[in-house]
Structures are given as structure tokens and as C-alpha cells.
Design a protein around this motif. Structure first.
Motif, short mmCIF file in Angstrom:
data_model
loop_
_atom_site.label_atom_id
_atom_site.label_comp_id
_atom_site.label_asym_id
_atom_site.label_seq_id
_atom_site.Cartn_x
_atom_site.Cartn_y
_atom_site.Cartn_z
N SER A 54 -6.30 2.67 11.35
CA SER A 54 -7.48 1.82 11.31
C SER A 54 -7.34 0.65 12.28
CB SER A 54 -7.68 1.25 9.90
OG SER A 54 -6.62 0.39 9.56
N ARG A 55 -8.47 0.11 12.64
CA ARG A 55 -8.48 -1.09 13.48
C ARG A 55 -7.81 -2.25 12.74
NH1 ARG A 55 -13.67 -4.27 14.91
NH2 ARG A 55 -14.42 -2.78 13.40
N TRP A 56 -8.06 -2.33 11.44
CA TRP A 56 -7.46 -3.36 10.61
C TRP A 56 -5.93 -3.37 10.75
CZ3 TRP A 56 -4.28 -2.11 6.34
CH2 TRP A 56 -3.86 -3.19 5.59
N ALA A 57 -5.31 -2.18 10.68
CA ALA A 57 -3.85 -2.08 10.78
C ALA A 57 -3.36 -2.62 12.12
CB ALA A 57 -3.40 -0.65 10.57
N LYS A 58 -4.08 -2.31 13.18
CA LYS A 58 -3.68 -2.81 14.51
C LYS A 58 -3.82 -4.33 14.57
CE LYS A 58 -5.01 1.49 16.78
NZ LYS A 58 -5.25 2.21 15.53
N GLN A 59 -4.81 -4.86 13.87
CA GLN A 59 -5.06 -6.31 13.91
C GLN A 59 -4.04 -7.10 13.09
OE1 GLN A 59 -9.10 -6.39 12.48
NE2 GLN A 59 -9.97 -6.27 14.55
N GLN A 62 2.30 -6.18 10.83
CA GLN A 62 3.30 -5.97 9.78
C GLN A 62 2.69 -5.96 8.39
OE1 GLN A 62 6.56 -5.13 10.39
NE2 GLN A 62 6.59 -4.70 8.20
N ARG A 63 1.67 -6.74 8.18
CA ARG A 63 1.00 -6.76 6.87
C ARG A 63 0.53 -5.35 6.50
NH1 ARG A 63 -3.48 -11.12 5.03
NH2 ARG A 63 -3.71 -10.45 2.88
N ALA A 64 -0.06 -4.66 7.44
CA ALA A 64 -0.53 -3.29 7.19
C ALA A 64 0.63 -2.36 6.90
CB ALA A 64 -1.34 -2.79 8.38
N LYS A 65 1.72 -2.51 7.62
CA LYS A 65 2.90 -1.66 7.37
C LYS A 65 3.46 -1.90 5.98
CE LYS A 65 4.09 -1.52 12.25
NZ LYS A 65 4.98 -2.05 13.28
N PHE A 73 4.99 4.41 -1.59
CA PHE A 73 6.17 4.50 -2.44
C PHE A 73 6.06 3.77 -3.78
CE2 PHE A 73 7.68 5.01 1.94
CZ PHE A 73 8.23 6.29 1.83
N GLY A 74 5.03 2.92 -3.94
CA GLY A 74 4.89 2.18 -5.17
C GLY A 74 6.00 1.15 -5.36
N GLU A 75 6.50 0.63 -4.23
CA GLU A 75 7.55 -0.38 -4.26
C GLU A 75 7.34 -1.37 -3.13
OE1 GLU A 75 11.03 2.08 -3.67
OE2 GLU A 75 10.91 1.88 -1.50
N TYR A 76 7.95 -2.54 -3.29
CA TYR A 76 7.86 -3.55 -2.23
C TYR A 76 8.87 -3.23 -1.15
CZ TYR A 76 5.29 -5.99 -5.84
OH TYR A 76 4.38 -6.30 -6.82
N GLN A 77 8.54 -3.58 0.06
CA GLN A 77 9.40 -3.32 1.21
C GLN A 77 10.59 -4.27 1.19
OE1 GLN A 77 8.11 -1.07 3.99
NE2 GLN A 77 8.44 -2.32 5.78
#
Length: 77
Positions: A54-59, A62-65, A73-77
Motif C-alpha cells: 500500500s501507499r500507506w506502508a511506503k509513507q 517502519q510503523r507499517a512493518k 504473528f500476533g506478537e510485538y516486534q
């Protein structure tokens, strides 16, 4: 209901969606039709892929990742 499946998600995935909604607004979050459909079906890897495609992910970078990881995974990075 449109989001009746939301309560079936674990807390981490719920928080990921709330985070996206806070960032995008509810109307724009609804544009992630494929991601939302994948979540409703329990297809978490696909949901993560759709979020990143998505464009959002590019914008937001890291938040999108981080959110995609939460969705997959249902877990925090």
C-alpha cells in the motif's frame, strides 16, 4: 456486523488495527478491503502482505512493518 470478527482477534492484532485506524482514520482503513477480508478469515500472513502492499506502508515505513508483524504473528516486534 461488518467487524463482528474483530473481537475474535487476539489483543495484539486488535491493537494493530486500532493503530492503523488512529493513523489513517476509519474511512481510509476501510479501503484496506483485502487486508480486512484476510483478517476476518484468519489468514494473517496474507493480511500482513496486503497491509504492506500500500501507499500507506511506503509513507510510514517502519510503523507499517511493525504493524504487519503484529498482524502476521500476533506478537510485538
Amino acid at each position: 456486523d461488518r467487524f463482528s470478527w474483530f473481537m475474535d482477534l487476539d489483543q495484539v492484532r486488535q491493537e494493530a488495527l486500532v493503530n492503523m485506524c488512529f493513523n489513517l482514520g476509519f474511512t481510509r482503513l476501510l479501503m484496506f478491503k483485502n487486508m480486512l477480508a484476510a483478517l476476518a478469515e484468519g489468514k494473517y500472513k496474507l493480511a500482513a502482505v496486503e497491509a504492506l502492499d500500500s501507499r500507506w506502508a511506503k509513507q510510514v515505513g517502519q510503523r507499517a512493518k511493525d504493524i504487519a508483524h503484529m498482524l502476521e504473528f500476533g506478537e510485538y516486534q
